[in-house]
Design a protein around this motif. Structure first.
Motif, PDB file in Angstrom:
ATOM      1  N   GLY A 161      22.068 -46.290 -17.940  1.00 20.00           N
ATOM      2  CA  GLY A 161      22.123 -46.644 -16.303  1.00 20.00           C
ATOM      3  C   GLY A 161      21.048 -44.659 -17.029  1.00 20.00           C
ATOM      4  O   GLY A 161      20.263 -44.912 -17.408  1.00 20.00           O
ATOM      5  N   SER A 162      21.224 -44.120 -15.440  1.00 21.13           N
ATOM      6  CA  SER A 162      20.723 -43.137 -15.982  1.00 21.13           C
ATOM      7  C   SER A 162      20.478 -41.971 -16.917  1.00 21.13           C
ATOM      8  O   SER A 162      21.697 -41.499 -16.403  1.00 21.13           O
ATOM      9  CB  SER A 162      20.139 -42.200 -13.840  1.00 21.13           C
ATOM     10  OG  SER A 162      19.526 -41.612 -14.388  1.00 21.13           O
ATOM     11  N   PRO A 163      20.388 -41.547 -17.638  1.00 18.28           N
ATOM     12  CA  PRO A 163      20.732 -40.598 -18.362  1.00 18.28           C
ATOM     13  C   PRO A 163      20.684 -39.294 -17.828  1.00 18.28           C
ATOM     14  O   PRO A 163      19.982 -38.842 -17.175  1.00 18.28           O
ATOM     15  CB  PRO A 163      19.508 -40.356 -19.908  1.00 18.28           C
ATOM     16  CG  PRO A 163      18.273 -40.794 -18.890  1.00 18.28           C
ATOM     17  CD  PRO A 163      18.621 -41.835 -17.645  1.00 18.28           C
ATOM     18  N   LEU A 164      21.970 -38.193 -17.737  1.00 14.55           N
ATOM     19  CA  LEU A 164      22.680 -37.080 -17.574  1.00 14.55           C
ATOM     20  C   LEU A 164      21.341 -36.649 -17.669  1.00 14.55           C
ATOM     21  O   LEU A 164      21.243 -35.319 -17.107  1.00 14.55           O
ATOM     22  CB  LEU A 164      23.825 -37.075 -18.122  1.00 14.55           C
ATOM     23  CG  LEU A 164      24.203 -35.933 -17.499  1.00 14.55           C
ATOM     24  CD1 LEU A 164      24.376 -35.608 -16.253  1.00 14.55           C
ATOM     25  CD2 LEU A 164      26.168 -36.318 -18.370  1.00 14.55           C
ATOM     26  N   LEU A 194      27.125 -25.866 -22.818  1.00 13.24           N
ATOM     27  CA  LEU A 194      27.269 -27.269 -22.195  1.00 13.24           C
ATOM     28  C   LEU A 194      26.908 -27.805 -20.788  1.00 13.24           C
ATOM     29  O   LEU A 194      27.279 -27.298 -19.745  1.00 13.24           O
ATOM     30  CB  LEU A 194      28.761 -27.152 -22.705  1.00 13.24           C
ATOM     31  CG  LEU A 194      28.719 -26.277 -24.079  1.00 13.24           C
ATOM     32  CD1 LEU A 194      30.203 -26.110 -24.584  1.00 13.24           C
ATOM     33  CD2 LEU A 194      28.376 -27.404 -25.502  1.00 13.24           C
ATOM     34  N   VAL A 195      26.939 -28.835 -20.894  1.00 13.37           N
ATOM     35  CA  VAL A 195      27.427 -29.887 -19.699  1.00 13.37           C
ATOM     36  C   VAL A 195      27.434 -30.895 -19.844  1.00 13.37           C
ATOM     37  O   VAL A 195      27.789 -31.560 -20.807  1.00 13.37           O
ATOM     38  CB  VAL A 195      25.240 -30.030 -19.359  1.00 13.37           C
ATOM     39  CG1 VAL A 195      25.555 -31.294 -18.009  1.00 13.37           C
ATOM     40  CG2 VAL A 195      24.109 -28.681 -19.078  1.00 13.37           C
ATOM     41  N   TYR A 196      28.718 -31.010 -19.269  1.00  8.55           N
ATOM     42  CA  TYR A 196      29.380 -32.394 -18.996  1.00  8.55           C
ATOM     43  C   TYR A 196      28.947 -32.845 -17.948  1.00  8.55           C
ATOM     44  O   TYR A 196      28.855 -32.813 -16.442  1.00  8.55           O
ATOM     45  CB  TYR A 196      31.140 -32.032 -19.078  1.00  8.55           C
ATOM     46  CG  TYR A 196      31.640 -33.692 -19.042  1.00  8.55           C
ATOM     47  CD1 TYR A 196      31.722 -34.015 -20.196  1.00  8.55           C
ATOM     48  CD2 TYR A 196      32.245 -33.729 -18.186  1.00  8.55           C
ATOM     49  CE1 TYR A 196      32.031 -35.170 -19.909  1.00  8.55           C
ATOM     50  CE2 TYR A 196      33.003 -35.196 -17.597  1.00  8.55           C
ATOM     51  CZ  TYR A 196      33.361 -35.434 -18.800  1.00  8.55           C
ATOM     52  OH  TYR A 196      33.716 -37.029 -18.351  1.00  8.55           O
ATOM     53  N   GLY A 197      29.281 -34.579 -17.995  1.00  2.00           N
ATOM     54  CA  GLY A 197      29.411 -36.137 -16.950  1.00  2.00           C
ATOM     55  C   GLY A 197      29.593 -36.990 -17.741  1.00  2.00           C
ATOM     56  O   GLY A 197      29.062 -37.276 -18.930  1.00  2.00           O
ATOM     57  N   TRP A 237      28.516 -38.166 -10.822  1.00  6.76           N
ATOM     58  CA  TRP A 237      27.696 -39.736 -10.809  1.00  6.76           C
ATOM     59  C   TRP A 237      28.041 -39.841  -9.020  1.00  6.76           C
ATOM     60  O   TRP A 237      29.039 -40.396  -8.998  1.00  6.76           O
ATOM     61  CB  TRP A 237      27.841 -40.989 -11.511  1.00  6.76           C
ATOM     62  CG  TRP A 237      27.221 -41.448 -11.052  1.00  6.76           C
ATOM     63  CD1 TRP A 237      27.710 -42.412 -10.098  1.00  6.76           C
ATOM     64  CD2 TRP A 237      26.054 -42.376 -10.601  1.00  6.76           C
ATOM     65  NE1 TRP A 237      26.165 -44.096 -10.027  1.00  6.76           N
ATOM     66  CE2 TRP A 237      25.041 -43.599 -10.980  1.00  6.76           C
ATOM     67  CE3 TRP A 237      24.798 -41.712 -11.733  1.00  6.76           C
ATOM     68  CZ2 TRP A 237      24.665 -43.671 -10.673  1.00  6.76           C
ATOM     69  CZ3 TRP A 237      23.589 -41.700 -12.045  1.00  6.76           C
ATOM     70  CH2 TRP A 237      23.144 -42.995 -11.674  1.00  6.76           C
ATOM     71  N   ASP A 238      27.452 -39.252  -8.399  1.00  6.58           N
ATOM     72  CA  ASP A 238      27.043 -40.417  -6.564  1.00  6.58           C
ATOM     73  C   ASP A 238      26.745 -41.506  -6.429  1.00  6.58           C
ATOM     74  O   ASP A 238      25.837 -42.579  -6.691  1.00  6.58           O
ATOM     75  CB  ASP A 238      26.030 -39.181  -6.389  1.00  6.58           C
ATOM     76  CG  ASP A 238      26.294 -39.095  -4.242  1.00  6.58           C
ATOM     77  OD1 ASP A 238      27.183 -40.016  -3.961  1.00  6.58           O
ATOM     78  OD2 ASP A 238      26.535 -38.364  -3.889  1.00  6.58           O
ATOM     79  N   ARG A 239      28.053 -42.069  -6.584  1.00  5.44           N
ATOM     80  CA  ARG A 239      28.164 -43.963  -6.350  1.00  5.44           C
ATOM     81  C   ARG A 239      27.483 -44.104  -4.940  1.00  5.44           C
ATOM     82  O   ARG A 239      26.433 -44.788  -5.020  1.00  5.44           O
ATOM     83  CB  ARG A 239      29.540 -44.290  -6.001  1.00  5.44           C
ATOM     84  CG  ARG A 239      30.344 -44.301  -7.693  1.00  5.44           C
ATOM     85  CD  ARG A 239      31.852 -44.256  -7.705  1.00  5.44           C
ATOM     86  NE  ARG A 239      32.507 -43.857  -8.886  1.00  5.44           N
ATOM     87  CZ  ARG A 239      32.599 -45.308  -9.730  1.00  5.44           C
ATOM     88  NH1 ARG A 239      31.709 -46.333  -9.661  1.00  5.44           N
ATOM     89  NH2 ARG A 239      33.823 -44.907 -10.459  1.00  5.44           N
ATOM     90  N   VAL A 281      22.762 -41.049  -8.342  1.00  4.94           N
ATOM     91  CA  VAL A 281      22.145 -40.096  -8.697  1.00  4.94           C
ATOM     92  C   VAL A 281      22.878 -39.653  -9.502  1.00  4.94           C
ATOM     93  O   VAL A 281      24.453 -39.183  -9.307  1.00  4.94           O
ATOM     94  CB  VAL A 281      21.493 -39.118  -8.208  1.00  4.94           C
ATOM     95  CG1 VAL A 281      20.135 -40.243  -7.786  1.00  4.94           C
ATOM     96  CG2 VAL A 281      22.342 -38.623  -6.493  1.00  4.94           C
ATOM     97  N   TRP A 282      22.962 -38.507 -10.583  1.00  3.88           N
ATOM     98  CA  TRP A 282      23.834 -37.386 -10.519  1.00  3.88           C
ATOM     99  C   TRP A 282      24.046 -36.370  -9.665  1.00  3.88           C
ATOM    100  O   TRP A 282      22.257 -35.573  -9.500  1.00  3.88           O
ATOM    101  CB  TRP A 282      23.082 -36.978 -12.377  1.00  3.88           C
ATOM    102  CG  TRP A 282      23.119 -38.275 -13.176  1.00  3.88           C
ATOM    103  CD1 TRP A 282      23.022 -38.890 -14.274  1.00  3.88           C
ATOM    104  CD2 TRP A 282      24.946 -38.168 -13.961  1.00  3.88           C
ATOM    105  NE1 TRP A 282      23.636 -39.633 -15.026  1.00  3.88           N
ATOM    106  CE2 TRP A 282      25.255 -39.460 -14.534  1.00  3.88           C
ATOM    107  CE3 TRP A 282      26.305 -38.073 -13.873  1.00  3.88           C
ATOM    108  CZ2 TRP A 282      26.405 -40.205 -15.795  1.00  3.88           C
ATOM    109  CZ3 TRP A 282      27.122 -38.168 -14.403  1.00  3.88           C
ATOM    110  CH2 TRP A 282      26.908 -39.529 -15.408  1.00  3.88           C
ATOM    111  N   ARG A 283      24.831 -35.635 -10.165  1.00  7.10           N
ATOM    112  CA  ARG A 283      24.890 -34.748  -8.413  1.00  7.10           C
ATOM    113  C   ARG A 283      25.455 -32.937  -9.724  1.00  7.10           C
ATOM    114  O   ARG A 283      26.170 -33.595 -10.641  1.00  7.10           O
ATOM    115  CB  ARG A 283      26.011 -34.517  -7.685  1.00  7.10           C
ATOM    116  CG  ARG A 283      24.741 -36.085  -6.507  1.00  7.10           C
ATOM    117  CD  ARG A 283      25.797 -35.446  -5.031  1.00  7.10           C
ATOM    118  NE  ARG A 283      25.662 -34.162  -4.698  1.00  7.10           N
ATOM    119  CZ  ARG A 283      26.275 -34.635  -3.564  1.00  7.10           C
ATOM    120  NH1 ARG A 283      26.878 -35.471  -3.022  1.00  7.10           N
ATOM    121  NH2 ARG A 283      26.958 -33.013  -3.228  1.00  7.10           N
TER     122      ARG A 283
END
Length: 359
Positions: free
Chosen positions: A115-118, A176-179, A205-207, A211-213
């Protein structure tokens, strides 16, 4: 992978072009038309229309030469000074960007494609070189966990990798960033394991928008309603059903458990959870409820969570490892005879290593 890198580079180039400019850029831009006017000299343009009408456009030096060249010198010095200041700012920001590191932890587990990389979605306001760390919790079949025991070491391994990256730099230069998109038990475990790693920026992840939010929306004030504490009888084990995105239904619970039930439910399950402030408040409610259960003699909480990934991660980070009861977080399987076939016993309450509990 090449396409993702090219897309990221293009977005970064566009961000650079439209980045906020310093004051020196605005001053230099003002100097240009002034210099053009001062250096324009005498010029004249004539236009004749139909042989009868004549229109003239021109400019004459109304400023004496001595004053003109003094002004030109001043504005040239200002322009060059602004260029030097801008260049120094640019190099300083580059040095800062190169020194700072952003370690991006992306959990993968609910789909086979990357998918789209974080890392490409981390806001530009978080300055630093992006270092992507993948927490891969996939097992061949898309979204299905066949052997959860084999996934448990991956979480600890990822934590050690993150620590190694962080130790190579000054702590104040590391963000640090987590998703992630992983199962609820593994997400909660990730939150517990990374609790000691300091401040973490959480994304999700906004389904609907795919997109990542960031969790930067306003707090809508919705909080859990706790039910069942007053009617709970003395028991060492209790089921705690937390309904944040979907309702944890009684008929599903009864397929697996015959224990006292305590519920924590949001009044509106369709309310937004894109606020870090709200998620922190919900996590505090879970902490307070677990503390009340511990005070009533409960030694093990069987936790059933229906929530989005970032909420499960935040709840796991807030769960006290030392003073709260042992907790097992369960996986929901809609098609199973038992709706909660297995869970992860978290490394809390004196337990150092997580393990799988099968029902």
């Amino acid at each position: 992978m090449y396409r993702d890198t090219a897309d990221w580079a293009f977005r970064e180039f566009i961000k650079y072009l439209f980045r906020p400019k310093g004051f020196e850029v605005k001053v230099a831009a003002l100097c240009i038309p002034v210099l053009v006017a001062l250096l324009g000299g005498n010029w004249l343009v004539k236009a004749t229309i139909d042989g009868d009408y004549s229109v003239e456009f021109g400019s004459t030096n109304i400023i004496p030469d001595s004053a003109q060249w003094s002004l030109v010198t001043i504005f040239v010095v200002v322009f060059v000074s602004c260029f030097v200041i801008g260049w120094k700012r640019f190099t300083r920001e580059n040095e800062l960007r190169n020194r700072k590191k952003v370690i991006v932890i992306e959990g993968r587990g609910l789909r086979d494609d990357d998918g789209s990389p974080l890392a490409a979605a981390v806001p530009s306001e978080i300055v630093g070189h992006r270092i992507g760390v993948s927490l891969d919790l996939r097992q061949k079949r898309d979204g299905a966990i066949i052997d959860p025991d084999r996934l448990l070491p991956n979480v600890e391994t990822t934590r050690l990798i993150v620590q190694q990256y962080a130790q190579q730099n000054d702590r104040q230069d590391v963000t640090l960033v987590y998703g992630g998109l992983t199962s609820v038990p593994m997400t909660f475990l990730t939150g517990v394991v990374f609790d000691d790693e300091g401040s973490i920026v959480v994304m999700d992840w906004d389904r609907s928008r795919e997109v990542w939010r960031s969790l930067d929306s306003h707090d809508d004030g919705e909080r859990f309603i706790v039910d069942g504490l007053d009617t709970m009888k003395d028991s060492k084990d209790v089921v705690l059903a937390v309904s944040a995105s979907y309702q944890v239904r009684d008929e599903n619970i009864s397929t697996t458990f015959d224990l006292p039930l305590v519920r924590m439910s949001l009044p509106a399950l369709n309310s937004s959870h894109w606020s870090q402030v709200k998620q922190n408040a919900l996590a505090q409610q879970l902490f307070d409820t677990a503390k009340l259960l511990e005070a009533r003699g409960v030694s093990t909480i069987h936790l059933l969570l229906a929530c989005q990934n970032s909420v499960a991660f935040t709840l796991g980070r807030r769960y006290d490892k030392r003073n709260l009861p042992s907790v097992v977080v369960y996986q929901y399987e809609a098609n199973g005879e038992k709706k909660f076939p297995w869970g992860v016993r978290m490394p809390v309450a004196g337990i150092s290593v997580p393990s799988i509990v099968r029902t």
